[in-house]
Design a protein around this motif. Structure first.
Motif, PDB file in Angstrom:
ATOM      1  N   MET A   1       0.830  -1.182   0.000  1.00 39.93           N
ATOM      2  CA  MET A   1       0.000   0.000   0.000  1.00 39.93           C
ATOM      3  C   MET A   1       0.875   1.246   0.000  1.00 39.93           C
ATOM      4  N   ILE A   2       0.434   2.279  -0.683  1.00 39.37           N
ATOM      5  CA  ILE A   2       1.198   3.505  -0.799  1.00 39.37           C
ATOM      6  C   ILE A   2       1.032   4.323   0.477  1.00 39.37           C
ATOM      7  N   GLU A   3       2.150   4.863   0.938  1.00 39.68           N
ATOM      8  CA  GLU A   3       2.105   5.656   2.157  1.00 39.68           C
ATOM      9  C   GLU A   3       1.489   7.019   1.893  1.00 39.68           C
ATOM     10  N   ASN A   4       0.832   7.557   2.905  1.00 41.89           N
ATOM     11  CA  ASN A   4       0.177   8.853   2.777  1.00 41.89           C
ATOM     12  C   ASN A   4       1.170   9.977   2.519  1.00 41.89           C
ATOM     13  N   THR A   5       2.318   9.941   3.165  1.00 41.01           N
ATOM     14  CA  THR A   5       3.304  11.007   2.966  1.00 41.01           C
ATOM     15  C   THR A   5       3.827  11.001   1.525  1.00 41.01           C
ATOM     16  N   TYR A   6       4.000   9.813   0.956  1.00 43.21           N
ATOM     17  CA  TYR A   6       4.459   9.710  -0.425  1.00 43.21           C
ATOM     18  C   TYR A   6       3.435  10.355  -1.369  1.00 43.21           C
ATOM     19  N   VAL A   7       2.175  10.067  -1.173  1.00 41.63           N
ATOM     20  CA  VAL A   7       1.116  10.627  -2.016  1.00 41.63           C
ATOM     21  C   VAL A   7       1.073  12.152  -1.875  1.00 41.63           C
ATOM     22  N   ILE A   8       1.183  12.633  -0.648  1.00 43.30           N
ATOM     23  CA  ILE A   8       1.147  14.082  -0.410  1.00 43.30           C
ATOM     24  C   ILE A   8       2.339  14.763  -1.070  1.00 43.30           C
ATOM     25  N   VAL A   9       3.512  14.181  -0.959  1.00 40.16           N
ATOM     26  CA  VAL A   9       4.708  14.759  -1.572  1.00 40.16           C
ATOM     27  C   VAL A   9       4.578  14.770  -3.099  1.00 40.16           C
ATOM     28  N   VAL A  10       4.083  13.692  -3.684  1.00 38.89           N
ATOM     29  CA  VAL A  10       3.922  13.621  -5.138  1.00 38.89           C
ATOM     30  C   VAL A  10       2.921  14.676  -5.616  1.00 38.89           C
ATOM     31  N   ILE A  11       1.813  14.817  -4.917  1.00 33.05           N
ATOM     32  CA  ILE A  11       0.817  15.821  -5.292  1.00 33.05           C
ATOM     33  C   ILE A  11       1.395  17.225  -5.147  1.00 33.05           C
ATOM     34  N   ALA A  12       2.162  17.477  -4.077  1.00 35.01           N
ATOM     35  CA  ALA A  12       2.765  18.791  -3.884  1.00 35.01           C
ATOM     36  C   ALA A  12       3.776  19.106  -4.984  1.00 35.01           C
ATOM     37  N   VAL A  13       4.581  18.138  -5.371  1.00 35.69           N
ATOM     38  CA  VAL A  13       5.556  18.351  -6.448  1.00 35.69           C
ATOM     39  C   VAL A  13       4.838  18.618  -7.769  1.00 35.69           C
ATOM     40  N   MET A  14       3.789  17.866  -8.054  1.00 32.23           N
ATOM     41  CA  MET A  14       3.017  18.101  -9.283  1.00 32.23           C
ATOM     42  C   MET A  14       2.394  19.489  -9.274  1.00 32.23           C
ATOM     43  N   ALA A  15       1.905  19.916  -8.138  1.00 31.35           N
ATOM     44  CA  ALA A  15       1.306  21.249  -8.037  1.00 31.35           C
ATOM     45  C   ALA A  15       2.357  22.333  -8.255  1.00 31.35           C
ATOM     46  N   LEU A  16       3.544  22.156  -7.686  1.00 31.30           N
ATOM     47  CA  LEU A  16       4.610  23.141  -7.880  1.00 31.30           C
ATOM     48  C   LEU A  16       5.067  23.208  -9.339  1.00 31.30           C
ATOM     49  N   VAL A  17       5.210  22.060  -9.976  1.00 31.03           N
ATOM     50  CA  VAL A  17       5.612  22.043 -11.384  1.00 31.03           C
ATOM     51  C   VAL A  17       4.537  22.713 -12.243  1.00 31.03           C
ATOM     52  N   THR A  18       3.269  22.411 -11.978  1.00 31.47           N
ATOM     53  CA  THR A  18       2.177  23.032 -12.729  1.00 31.47           C
ATOM     54  C   THR A  18       2.170  24.539 -12.522  1.00 31.47           C
ATOM     55  N   LEU A  19       2.328  24.977 -11.295  1.00 34.07           N
ATOM     56  CA  LEU A  19       2.363  26.406 -10.997  1.00 34.07           C
ATOM     57  C   LEU A  19       3.542  27.078 -11.698  1.00 34.07           C
ATOM     58  N   ALA A  20       4.704  26.440 -11.676  1.00 30.48           N
ATOM     59  CA  ALA A  20       5.885  27.020 -12.326  1.00 30.48           C
ATOM     60  C   ALA A  20       5.684  27.127 -13.840  1.00 30.48           C
ATOM     61  N   LEU A  21       5.105  26.099 -14.431  1.00 31.28           N
ATOM     62  CA  LEU A  21       4.869  26.140 -15.872  1.00 31.28           C
ATOM     63  C   LEU A  21       3.845  27.202 -16.253  1.00 31.28           C
ATOM     64  N   ARG A  22       2.851  27.404 -15.422  1.00 30.86           N
ATOM     65  CA  ARG A  22       1.842  28.444 -15.694  1.00 30.86           C
ATOM     66  C   ARG A  22       2.411  29.840 -15.464  1.00 30.86           C
ATOM     67  N   ALA A  23       3.303  29.998 -14.500  1.00 37.25           N
ATOM     68  CA  ALA A  23       3.841  31.314 -14.154  1.00 37.25           C
ATOM     69  C   ALA A  23       5.014  31.717 -15.041  1.00 37.25           C
ATOM     70  N   LEU A  24       5.686  30.761 -15.662  1.00 36.35           N
ATOM     71  CA  LEU A  24       6.880  31.057 -16.452  1.00 36.35           C
ATOM     72  C   LEU A  24       6.652  32.089 -17.559  1.00 36.35           C
ATOM     73  N   PRO A  25       5.596  31.998 -18.362  1.00 30.35           N
ATOM     74  CA  PRO A  25       5.408  33.034 -19.394  1.00 30.35           C
ATOM     75  C   PRO A  25       5.224  34.436 -18.822  1.00 30.35           C
ATOM     76  N   PHE A  26       4.604  34.543 -17.664  1.00 30.72           N
ATOM     77  CA  PHE A  26       4.417  35.855 -17.053  1.00 30.72           C
ATOM     78  C   PHE A  26       5.721  36.392 -16.472  1.00 30.72           C
ATOM     79  N   LEU A  27       6.538  35.492 -15.942  1.00 31.33           N
ATOM     80  CA  LEU A  27       7.822  35.918 -15.386  1.00 31.33           C
ATOM     81  C   LEU A  27       8.807  36.289 -16.493  1.00 31.33           C
ATOM     82  N   ALA A  28       8.720  35.620 -17.624  1.00 29.86           N
ATOM     83  CA  ALA A  28       9.638  35.873 -18.731  1.00 29.86           C
ATOM     84  C   ALA A  28       9.047  36.841 -19.747  1.00 29.86           C
TER      85      ALA A  28
END
Length: 109
Positions: A1-28
């Motif tokens: 079974m997958i640990e809860n902390t692993y799932v939370i970390v994966v979701i947080a990393v995906m959210a950060l990558v998505t946010l960075a990709l969405r913000a990059l055109p505005f920053l550049a």
């Protein structure tokens, strides 16, 4: 079974990558506006994309009907003519779409 902390970390990393990709055109934004390659792409890319979309949708729609591509060709010719004479993209697209829908639904071809 997958640990809860692993799932939370994966979701947080995906959210950060998505946010960075969405913000990059505005920053550049300042760099992108001044870059010659981006300016060159901005000159011809919208027309190229619209042409490819038109060709793809027109040929696939023409293949679906046994009567051939006549409504598509009529609508495209009308849009080109209106755009050339009036230079109002919204009106050209609206009239071309209406003519196409009427021609397909009234079974002239």
């Amino acid at each position: 079974m997958i640990e809860n902390t692993y799932v939370i970390v994966v979701i947080a990393v995906m959210a950060l990558v998505t946010l960075a990709l969405r913000a990059l055109p505005f920053l550049a934004d300042q760099w992108l506006k001044k870059h010659p390659a981006v300016q060159r792409l901005g000159q011809f890319l919208p027309l190229a994309i619209m042409t490819l979309l038109l060709l793809h949708s027109g040929t696939s729609a023409a293949r679906e009907h046994a009567a051939g591509p006549w409504p598509e060709l009529l609508a495209v010719a009308l849009v080109v003519l209106l755009q050339w004479r009036i230079k109002n993209a919204l009106l050209s697209i609206l009239v071309g779409t209406c003519v196409y829908v009427l021609a397909r639904n009234l079974n002239y071809w």
